[in-house]
Design a protein around this motif. Structure first.
Motif, mmCIF file in Angstrom:
data_model
loop_
_atom_site.group_PDB
_atom_site.id
_atom_site.type_symbol
_atom_site.label_atom_id
_atom_site.label_comp_id
_atom_site.label_asym_id
_atom_site.label_seq_id
_atom_site.Cartn_x
_atom_site.Cartn_y
_atom_site.Cartn_z
ATOM 1 N N ASN A 6 0.830 -1.196 0.000
ATOM 2 C CA ASN A 6 0.000 0.000 0.000
ATOM 3 C C ASN A 6 0.871 1.256 0.000
ATOM 4 O OD1 ASN A 6 -1.702 2.266 1.255
ATOM 5 N ND2 ASN A 6 -3.233 0.663 0.937
ATOM 6 N N PRO A 7 0.651 2.167 -0.955
ATOM 7 C CA PRO A 7 1.511 3.353 -1.052
ATOM 8 C C PRO A 7 1.192 4.456 -0.054
ATOM 9 C CG PRO A 7 -0.166 3.414 -2.755
ATOM 10 C CD PRO A 7 -0.328 2.099 -2.056
ATOM 11 N N TYR A 8 0.078 4.343 0.650
ATOM 12 C CA TYR A 8 -0.382 5.434 1.510
ATOM 13 C C TYR A 8 -0.306 5.136 3.005
ATOM 14 C CZ TYR A 8 -2.444 6.654 -3.003
ATOM 15 O OH TYR A 8 -2.630 6.933 -4.327
ATOM 16 N N ILE A 9 -0.350 3.881 3.361
ATOM 17 C CA ILE A 9 -0.439 3.496 4.769
ATOM 18 C C ILE A 9 0.913 2.945 5.227
ATOM 19 C CG2 ILE A 9 -1.642 2.051 6.456
ATOM 20 C CD1 ILE A 9 -3.985 1.914 4.483
ATOM 21 N N CYS A 69 -7.221 11.138 10.331
ATOM 22 C CA CYS A 69 -8.158 11.861 11.192
ATOM 23 C C CYS A 69 -7.414 13.024 11.825
ATOM 24 C CB CYS A 69 -8.732 10.944 12.269
ATOM 25 S SG CYS A 69 -9.984 11.736 13.312
ATOM 26 N N GLN A 70 -8.123 14.136 12.036
ATOM 27 C CA GLN A 70 -7.489 15.315 12.627
ATOM 28 C C GLN A 70 -7.333 15.184 14.131
ATOM 29 O OE1 GLN A 70 -10.433 15.213 10.954
ATOM 30 N NE2 GLN A 70 -10.743 17.033 9.708
ATOM 31 N N GLN A 71 -8.019 14.231 14.740
ATOM 32 C CA GLN A 71 -7.993 14.068 16.192
ATOM 33 C C GLN A 71 -7.276 12.777 16.585
ATOM 34 O OE1 GLN A 71 -12.234 16.371 17.065
ATOM 35 N NE2 GLN A 71 -12.192 14.153 17.177
ATOM 36 N N SER A 72 -7.022 12.657 17.883
ATOM 37 C CA SER A 72 -6.441 11.432 18.445
ATOM 38 C C SER A 72 -7.189 11.122 19.740
ATOM 39 C CB SER A 72 -4.941 11.603 18.722
ATOM 40 O OG SER A 72 -4.219 11.828 17.531
ATOM 41 N N CYS A 73 -8.454 10.806 19.607
ATOM 42 C CA CYS A 73 -9.323 10.631 20.775
ATOM 43 C C CYS A 73 -8.818 9.501 21.679
ATOM 44 C CB CYS A 73 -10.743 10.349 20.331
ATOM 45 S SG CYS A 73 -11.477 11.674 19.338
ATOM 46 N N ILE A 74 -8.820 9.754 22.959
ATOM 47 C CA ILE A 74 -8.283 8.768 23.896
ATOM 48 C C ILE A 74 -9.119 7.496 23.933
ATOM 49 C CG2 ILE A 74 -7.131 10.462 25.377
ATOM 50 C CD1 ILE A 74 -9.531 10.219 27.286
ATOM 51 N N PHE A 75 -10.397 7.581 23.557
ATOM 52 C CA PHE A 75 -11.288 6.432 23.654
ATOM 53 C C PHE A 75 -11.363 5.628 22.354
ATOM 54 C CE2 PHE A 75 -13.745 10.131 22.410
ATOM 55 C CZ PHE A 75 -14.418 9.672 21.285
ATOM 56 N N LEU A 80 -3.840 4.363 16.807
ATOM 57 C CA LEU A 80 -3.489 5.746 16.510
ATOM 58 C C LEU A 80 -1.979 5.843 16.300
ATOM 59 C CD1 LEU A 80 -5.634 7.598 19.211
ATOM 60 C CD2 LEU A 80 -6.248 7.118 16.830
ATOM 61 N N PRO A 81 -1.526 6.799 15.516
ATOM 62 C CA PRO A 81 -0.072 6.961 15.313
ATOM 63 C C PRO A 81 0.694 7.053 16.628
ATOM 64 C CG PRO A 81 -1.272 8.318 13.750
ATOM 65 C CD PRO A 81 -2.303 7.744 14.687
ATOM 66 N N SER A 82 0.093 7.753 17.609
ATOM 67 C CA SER A 82 0.770 7.912 18.898
ATOM 68 C C SER A 82 0.927 6.591 19.640
ATOM 69 C CB SER A 82 -0.009 8.909 19.772
ATOM 70 O OG SER A 82 -1.350 8.476 19.953
ATOM 71 N N ASP A 83 0.090 5.600 19.325
ATOM 72 C CA ASP A 83 0.169 4.299 19.988
ATOM 73 C C ASP A 83 1.449 3.553 19.622
ATOM 74 O OD1 ASP A 83 -2.347 4.606 21.206
ATOM 75 O OD2 ASP A 83 -3.377 3.797 19.450
ATOM 76 N N ILE A 84 1.979 3.859 18.443
ATOM 77 C CA ILE A 84 3.160 3.134 17.970
ATOM 78 C C ILE A 84 4.339 4.074 17.732
ATOM 79 C CG2 ILE A 84 1.835 1.241 16.964
ATOM 80 C CD1 ILE A 84 2.131 2.588 14.247
ATOM 81 N N GLY A 85 4.249 5.278 18.321
ATOM 82 C CA GLY A 85 5.365 6.208 18.248
ATOM 83 C C GLY A 85 5.559 6.872 16.908
ATOM 84 N N THR A 86 4.448 7.038 16.156
ATOM 85 C CA THR A 86 4.512 7.675 14.849
ATOM 86 C C THR A 86 3.826 9.031 14.917
ATOM 87 O OG1 THR A 86 4.454 5.525 13.744
ATOM 88 C CG2 THR A 86 3.867 7.424 12.404
ATOM 89 N N SER A 90 -0.419 12.385 7.483
ATOM 90 C CA SER A 90 -0.938 13.395 6.562
ATOM 91 C C SER A 90 -1.671 12.732 5.407
ATOM 92 C CB SER A 90 0.200 14.256 6.020
ATOM 93 O OG SER A 90 -0.268 15.112 5.003
ATOM 94 N N HIS A 91 -2.809 13.308 5.031
ATOM 95 C CA HIS A 91 -3.581 12.780 3.907
ATOM 96 C C HIS A 91 -3.289 13.540 2.613
ATOM 97 C CE1 HIS A 91 -5.919 16.166 5.474
ATOM 98 N NE2 HIS A 91 -6.399 16.305 4.245
ATOM 99 N N HIS A 92 -2.404 14.509 2.673
ATOM 100 C CA HIS A 92 -2.197 15.393 1.532
ATOM 101 C C HIS A 92 -1.480 14.709 0.358
ATOM 102 C CE1 HIS A 92 -3.801 18.780 3.699
ATOM 103 N NE2 HIS A 92 -2.955 18.578 4.703
ATOM 104 N N ASN A 93 -0.807 13.588 0.615
ATOM 105 C CA ASN A 93 -0.129 12.895 -0.476
ATOM 106 C C ASN A 93 -0.966 11.764 -1.069
ATOM 107 O OD1 ASN A 93 0.011 11.210 1.741
ATOM 108 N ND2 ASN A 93 1.982 10.320 1.132
ATOM 109 N N VAL A 94 -2.211 11.645 -0.618
ATOM 110 C CA VAL A 94 -3.073 10.565 -1.097
ATOM 111 C C VAL A 94 -3.664 10.938 -2.459
ATOM 112 C CG1 VAL A 94 -5.127 9.179 -0.651
ATOM 113 C CG2 VAL A 94 -3.661 9.875 1.257
ATOM 114 N N LYS A 95 -3.548 10.036 -3.404
ATOM 115 C CA LYS A 95 -4.208 10.213 -4.696
ATOM 116 C C LYS A 95 -5.588 9.565 -4.590
ATOM 117 C CE LYS A 95 -3.678 9.464 -9.664
ATOM 118 N NZ LYS A 95 -2.858 8.839 -10.743
ATOM 119 N N TRP A 96 -6.564 10.374 -4.276
ATOM 120 C CA TRP A 96 -7.900 9.874 -3.983
ATOM 121 C C TRP A 96 -8.564 9.313 -5.243
ATOM 122 C CZ3 TRP A 96 -8.703 9.583 1.055
ATOM 123 C CH2 TRP A 96 -8.093 10.508 1.907
#
Length: 323
Positions: A6-9, A69-75, A80-86, A90-96
């Motif tokens: 996958n080129p985006y994830i 997602c713009q948020q990182s809700c605790i629930f 989440l990226p923060s869960d694995i230290g990332t 950004s979604h700006h490089n996605v070719k939708w």
């Protein structure tokens, strides 16, 4: 072994999602809801069936923007990226992809995940399996923020043309997108009652809170709207503080739901943060006392209570039909 292509994830997140049985195609994903399994094997249906008449086994759980997602809700039960230290993704490089392609991707992924039930026709029955292969409802709520997909309005319209009903769940940050889209039912997640609680619970940027308030103002003129509030012990159970927001939005429905200690949220919260169903019911009655919303239904298994707007009544049950 999961093949990464996958080129985006990021690879680490991709492999986690695949391990969790996500079907992924570029930026879209489908995952078979646990309630579909319960519906087929135990004759139990999810609360959307009880509240709104949705046929559980004919519902697709999907997203056109699986990790962004713009948020990182605790629930949030997703990784989440923060869960694995990332850092925040950004979604700006996605070719939708175009909405027609996304729709076909979603239908193909869904068919792939349900075909396994063909092997147990003796348990679920041929007619039930036939219905499983002919879904009538799409919940655009699996993961990520759907309004980041730039053609969401067109995607919803395409589903409607195919005879699907649609539920969209959004964080409400992109007000201009919320104004445009016309799903069968629109959910806005309101899990904080002021800027301070928003930063603590949803961990979004300060300007996002104002955008959410702007979105609440737009809901007054939209059809079939719902606010969903996830309640977390020690964080946001002072329900009185939500009343001004509920009144401001004047939505058709409110769902008060307990936080559930599942998935990656277990790294951030504990079982003690979950509310009992009786507590959710009590909070629902409190909203009833303080507003023009009235308790209409509840679901014990999901720890959720439904309130309806007495001044903006609409037919609750959509029965899988496109509205």
């Amino acid at each position: 072994m999961t093949t990464y292509n996958n080129p985006y994830i990021p690879e680490e997140i991709y492999k986690i999602l695949r391990k969790q049985r996500y079907q992924i195609k570029d930026h879209s994903a489908v995952k078979l809801c646990g309630w579909v399994k319960k519906s087929l094997l135990e004759n139990k249906n999810c609360y959307k069936s009880k509240f709104y008449g949705i046929e559980t086994h004919r519902c697709i759980q999907c997203t056109p923007s699986v990790i962004w997602c713009q948020q990182s809700c605790i629930f949030c039960w997703r990784v989440l990226p923060s869960d694995i230290g990332t850092s925040q993704l950004s979604h700006h490089n996605v070719k939708w992809k175009e909405p027609k392609e996304v729709l076909e991707d979603i239908l193909k992924m869904h068919r792939k995940v349900v075909m396994g039930y063909k092997g147990i026709l003796d348990r679920i029955g041929k007619e039930r399996f036939k219905e499983l292969l002919d879904p009538k409802h799409v919940a655009i709520s699996l993961s990520g923020e759907p309004t980041l997909y730039p053609y969401l309005d067109e995607l919803i319209d395409l589903f409607h043309r195919r005879g699907f009903s649609t539920f969209v769940v959004s964080n409400g940050i992109l007000t201009e997108v919320i104004q445009e889209i016309k799903p069968t039912q629109l959910y806005i997640s309101v899990d904080a009652y002021d800027l301070e609680s928003y930063k603590r619970i949803c961990r979004g940027r300060e300007e996002y809170w104002q955008s959410i308030l702007d979105t609440l103002d737009t809901l007054r003129s939209k059809e079939r709207t719902c606010i969903r509030t996830t309640l977390i012990r020690d964080y946001n159970t002072n329900i009185e503080k939500f009343i001004p927001l509920y009144e401001r939005a004047d939505v058709h429905f409110i769902e008060l739901k307990s936080y559930m200690n599942v998935g990656y949220s277990r790294r951030r919260l504990t079982l003690d943060h979950m509310l009992k169903h009786e507590e959710i019911l009590e909070l629902g009655r409190r909203v009833e006392e303080l507003s023009h919303y009235k308790v209409a239904d509840d679901s014990y298994d999901s720890r959720v209570v439904l309130l309806v707007n007495e001044d903006r009544k609409v037919e609750r049950f959509i029965g899988g039909e496109n509205k």
